[in-house]
Design a protein around this motif. Structure first.
Motif, PDB file in Angstrom:
ATOM      1  N   PHE A 132      61.954  79.583  21.202  1.00  0.00           N
ATOM      2  CA  PHE A 132      61.323  79.679  22.515  1.00  0.00           C
ATOM      3  C   PHE A 132      59.902  79.105  22.480  1.00  0.00           C
ATOM      4  CE2 PHE A 132      58.790  81.979  25.684  1.00  0.00           C
ATOM      5  CZ  PHE A 132      59.467  81.595  26.819  1.00  0.00           C
ATOM      6  N   GLU A 133      59.177  79.428  21.405  1.00  0.00           N
ATOM      7  CA  GLU A 133      57.803  78.918  21.292  1.00  0.00           C
ATOM      8  C   GLU A 133      57.798  77.384  21.214  1.00  0.00           C
ATOM      9  OE1 GLU A 133      56.342  81.191  18.012  1.00  0.00           O
ATOM     10  OE2 GLU A 133      56.059  82.981  19.260  1.00  0.00           O
ATOM     11  N   GLU A 134      58.828  76.855  20.574  1.00  0.00           N
ATOM     12  CA  GLU A 134      58.969  75.397  20.486  1.00  0.00           C
ATOM     13  C   GLU A 134      59.180  74.816  21.891  1.00  0.00           C
ATOM     14  OE1 GLU A 134      58.678  71.947  18.996  1.00  0.00           O
ATOM     15  OE2 GLU A 134      58.452  73.680  17.673  1.00  0.00           O
ATOM     16  N   SER A 135      60.045  75.476  22.680  1.00  0.00           N
ATOM     17  CA  SER A 135      60.285  75.006  24.055  1.00  0.00           C
ATOM     18  C   SER A 135      59.005  75.091  24.879  1.00  0.00           C
ATOM     19  CB  SER A 135      61.338  75.861  24.767  1.00  0.00           C
ATOM     20  OG  SER A 135      62.441  76.062  23.973  1.00  0.00           O
ATOM     21  N   LEU A 136      58.224  76.154  24.643  1.00  0.00           N
ATOM     22  CA  LEU A 136      56.972  76.300  25.384  1.00  0.00           C
ATOM     23  C   LEU A 136      56.044  75.122  25.124  1.00  0.00           C
ATOM     24  CD1 LEU A 136      55.810  80.024  25.037  1.00  0.00           C
ATOM     25  CD2 LEU A 136      56.525  78.861  27.101  1.00  0.00           C
ATOM     26  N   ARG A 137      56.000  74.731  23.857  1.00  0.00           N
ATOM     27  CA  ARG A 137      55.105  73.636  23.481  1.00  0.00           C
ATOM     28  C   ARG A 137      55.535  72.310  24.109  1.00  0.00           C
ATOM     29  NH1 ARG A 137      54.046  76.672  18.697  1.00  0.00           N
ATOM     30  NH2 ARG A 137      56.072  76.186  17.800  1.00  0.00           N
ATOM     31  N   SER A 138      56.866  72.144  24.269  1.00  0.00           N
ATOM     32  CA  SER A 138      57.336  70.829  24.729  1.00  0.00           C
ATOM     33  C   SER A 138      57.587  70.778  26.240  1.00  0.00           C
ATOM     34  CB  SER A 138      58.609  70.446  23.971  1.00  0.00           C
ATOM     35  OG  SER A 138      59.579  71.447  24.196  1.00  0.00           O
ATOM     36  N   ASP A 139      57.543  71.911  26.909  1.00  0.00           N
ATOM     37  CA  ASP A 139      57.862  71.912  28.335  1.00  0.00           C
ATOM     38  C   ASP A 139      56.699  72.525  29.139  1.00  0.00           C
ATOM     39  OD1 ASP A 139      58.810  72.347  30.857  1.00  0.00           O
ATOM     40  OD2 ASP A 139      60.759  73.126  30.239  1.00  0.00           O
ATOM     41  N   PRO A 140      55.868  71.665  29.747  1.00  0.00           N
ATOM     42  CA  PRO A 140      54.686  72.171  30.473  1.00  0.00           C
ATOM     43  C   PRO A 140      55.050  73.102  31.642  1.00  0.00           C
ATOM     44  CG  PRO A 140      54.602  69.782  30.238  1.00  0.00           C
ATOM     45  CD  PRO A 140      55.931  70.196  29.737  1.00  0.00           C
ATOM     46  N   ASP A 141      56.186  72.823  32.313  1.00  0.00           N
ATOM     47  CA  ASP A 141      56.571  73.689  33.439  1.00  0.00           C
ATOM     48  C   ASP A 141      56.922  75.089  32.957  1.00  0.00           C
ATOM     49  OD1 ASP A 141      56.150  71.753  35.286  1.00  0.00           O
ATOM     50  OD2 ASP A 141      58.222  71.014  35.236  1.00  0.00           O
ATOM     51  N   LEU A 142      57.628  75.106  31.840  1.00  0.00           N
ATOM     52  CA  LEU A 142      57.997  76.413  31.268  1.00  0.00           C
ATOM     53  C   LEU A 142      56.722  77.161  30.855  1.00  0.00           C
ATOM     54  CD1 LEU A 142      60.341  78.264  30.284  1.00  0.00           C
ATOM     55  CD2 LEU A 142      60.156  77.151  28.060  1.00  0.00           C
ATOM     56  N   MET A 143      55.767  76.424  30.279  1.00  0.00           N
ATOM     57  CA  MET A 143      54.511  77.037  29.861  1.00  0.00           C
ATOM     58  C   MET A 143      53.768  77.631  31.064  1.00  0.00           C
ATOM     59  SD  MET A 143      52.411  77.869  27.544  1.00  0.00           S
ATOM     60  CE  MET A 143      52.189  77.047  25.986  1.00  0.00           C
ATOM     61  N   GLU A 160      55.067  78.696  33.900  1.00  0.00           N
ATOM     62  CA  GLU A 160      55.789  79.892  34.349  1.00  0.00           C
ATOM     63  C   GLU A 160      55.540  81.048  33.385  1.00  0.00           C
ATOM     64  OE1 GLU A 160      57.423  79.835  37.258  1.00  0.00           O
ATOM     65  OE2 GLU A 160      57.997  81.939  37.081  1.00  0.00           O
ATOM     66  N   PHE A 161      55.512  80.740  32.098  1.00  0.00           N
ATOM     67  CA  PHE A 161      55.265  81.759  31.080  1.00  0.00           C
ATOM     68  C   PHE A 161      53.880  82.389  31.286  1.00  0.00           C
ATOM     69  CE2 PHE A 161      53.174  82.633  26.995  1.00  0.00           C
ATOM     70  CZ  PHE A 161      53.952  83.689  26.564  1.00  0.00           C
ATOM     71  N   LEU A 162      52.873  81.512  31.472  1.00  0.00           N
ATOM     72  CA  LEU A 162      51.503  82.028  31.634  1.00  0.00           C
ATOM     73  C   LEU A 162      51.375  82.881  32.888  1.00  0.00           C
ATOM     74  CD1 LEU A 162      49.349  78.975  30.500  1.00  0.00           C
ATOM     75  CD2 LEU A 162      49.692  81.139  29.287  1.00  0.00           C
ATOM     76  N   LEU A 163      52.057  82.430  33.956  1.00  0.00           N
ATOM     77  CA  LEU A 163      52.019  83.216  35.194  1.00  0.00           C
ATOM     78  C   LEU A 163      52.576  84.613  34.940  1.00  0.00           C
ATOM     79  CD1 LEU A 163      51.801  83.608  38.303  1.00  0.00           C
ATOM     80  CD2 LEU A 163      54.126  82.701  38.460  1.00  0.00           C
ATOM     81  N   ARG A 164      53.760  84.665  34.328  1.00  0.00           N
ATOM     82  CA  ARG A 164      54.417  85.962  34.123  1.00  0.00           C
ATOM     83  C   ARG A 164      53.655  86.833  33.111  1.00  0.00           C
ATOM     84  NH1 ARG A 164      59.933  86.155  35.912  1.00  0.00           N
ATOM     85  NH2 ARG A 164      60.167  84.488  37.425  1.00  0.00           N
TER      86      ARG A 164
END
Lengths: 152, 247
Positions: B24-35, B37-41
């Motif tokens: 998941f952390e890898e996906s966070l690093r490579s996907d700005p949109d996911l990041m 959404e993650f930061l918002l939540r």
């Protein structure tokens, strides 16, 4: 503020936010007073008001008057932004049903599922998980549909 | 995206396996949109758990909105009484919510718990020492004198000759913390906790948790502290206390 197109309500809001910003600084042990508390509170409120004006394009003229103010308190832009963000999130959190508020808080406090079930008088742990999901999604929807919500 | 929301919530609630977390952390690093959404939540969670601020906000609302406003100018006496009420409120709320938790923030927790791990190595007489022992001897002398730059140079030399010398790697990580090279320390420690059979494993977890605290990586610190508690490591009670203070 009242002399610069601010309303009494603006003054109340700014006063509240100033106090909350200072409270967070106390909590994080970051408050260093070099003047009286009254002066510090005044300078923080003034800073909050400048930032508020800077978000309103029509008030650029007023903002320029304030920007010359040389006694800027030790408030970072991150502290100000965090306060604005959290205020928005907390406002919508209070809009949720009481049960939803309680459920989200219990989850965040890592209370075990069976204790949450007991606390809320709900038997099924699966139901609790689904309910928590719905509450959180509702909160996110409220926030994203707020005109003051800005994607960072 | 709904599936991604689930993943974010699982991660935030610490409901993922270590492998899932890494992916998941890898996906966070490579996907700005996911990041985003993650930061918002994550920020939403941080905001709504601030019960003290919510309560302060409610009280302030009551104070400022129950006072009748009869003129356009706010009276001085009103300001003084409101300020006095708010100061009392802050003191009361601080007593309720902050003082029982030890009044420490993450930096103070780090300062309180961190100290360079003591040098614990006994050496044979110089004539009997192997080449590696000779280097270690110098390394520990510098380490003991607080000369971490030099000490790390020698520990690195040992590792170049023997990459399985985990003791050197551990002390090297402490040197990097002392030199404030936290990402390097983190790398050495993360590598050490993956290697199971050495005596510095538990210490490596502990120092890694402290490094994360200092780097303000609160989620990672929390995960490591929980691992220390779960596996009943030597620092279990300290880890429990930090979890109580900071989370």
């Amino acid at each position: 503020m009242l002399d610069n197109r601010g309303s009494v309500q603006d003054a109340k809001d700014v006063f509240q936010e100033g106090i909350i910003i200072i409270y967070r600084k106390i909590k994080d042990n970051k408050l260093k007073l070099s003047s009286s508390f009254k002066s510090y509170l005044y300078s923080v409120c003034r800073y909050v008001w400048i930032k508020h004006l800077s978000r309103q394009k029509e008030n650029i003229e007023n903002q320029n008057i304030y920007i010359e103010y040389d006694n800027i308190p030790d408030i970072t832009i991150d502290e100000y932004k965090k306060n604005e963000q959290y205020k928005l999130y907390q406002k919508h959190f209070k809009r949720l049903e009481k049960d939803c508020q309680k459920l989200l808080l219990l989850f965040l406090k890592k209370v075990p599922l069976k204790d949450i079930a007991e606390e809320l008088g709900i038997g099924s742990q699966q139901y609790i998980k689904r309910k928590k999901y719905k509450c959180k999604e509702q909160l996110v929807r409220y926030i994203k549909s707020d005109p003051n919500y800005k994607e960072e | 995206m709904e599936n991604e929301f689930d993943l974010i919530e699982k991660y935030l609630m610490n409901e993922m396996s270590v492998r899932e977390q890494v992916e998941f952390e890898e996906s966070l690093r490579s996907d700005p949109d996911l990041m985003k959404e993650f930061l918002l939540r994550k920020n939403i969670n941080d905001a709504i758990i601030e019960e003290d601020v919510l309560s302060l906000r409610n009280n302030l609302n009551e104070i400022v909105n129950t006072e009748p406003v009869t003129t356009r100018i706010i009276k001085k006496s009103y300001i003084y009484s409101a300020v006095a009420a708010v100061i009392i409120l802050i003191v009361v709320i601080a007593n309720i919510y902050i003082f029982p938790l030890g009044q420490m923030n993450k930096h103070e927790v780090f300062q309180y718990y961190y100290s360079a791990y003591p040098a614990v190595m006994s050496f044979r007489s110089p004539v009997d020492q192997t080449e590696i022992e000779k280097i270690l001897y110098d390394a520990f002398n510098y380490y003991d004198d607080g000369k971490y730059e030099m000490a790390s140079k020698y520990f690195k030399q040992v590792l170049e000759k023997d990459s399985t010398n985990y003791m050197s790697q551990f002390y090297l990580s402490v040197c990097e913390i002392e030199k404030n090279n936290l990402s390097e320390a983190e790398e050495y420690l993360n590598d050490l906790i993956l290697k199971k059979d050495h005596i510095f494993r538990e210490q490596s977890y502990w120092y890694l948790a402290l490094v994360y605290l200092k780097q303000n990586e609160m989620i990672s610190a929390e995960n490591i502290l929980k691992k220390i508690v779960k596996e009943n490591m030597i620092q279990k009670s300290d880890a429990q206390l930090i979890l109580k203070i900071l989370y």
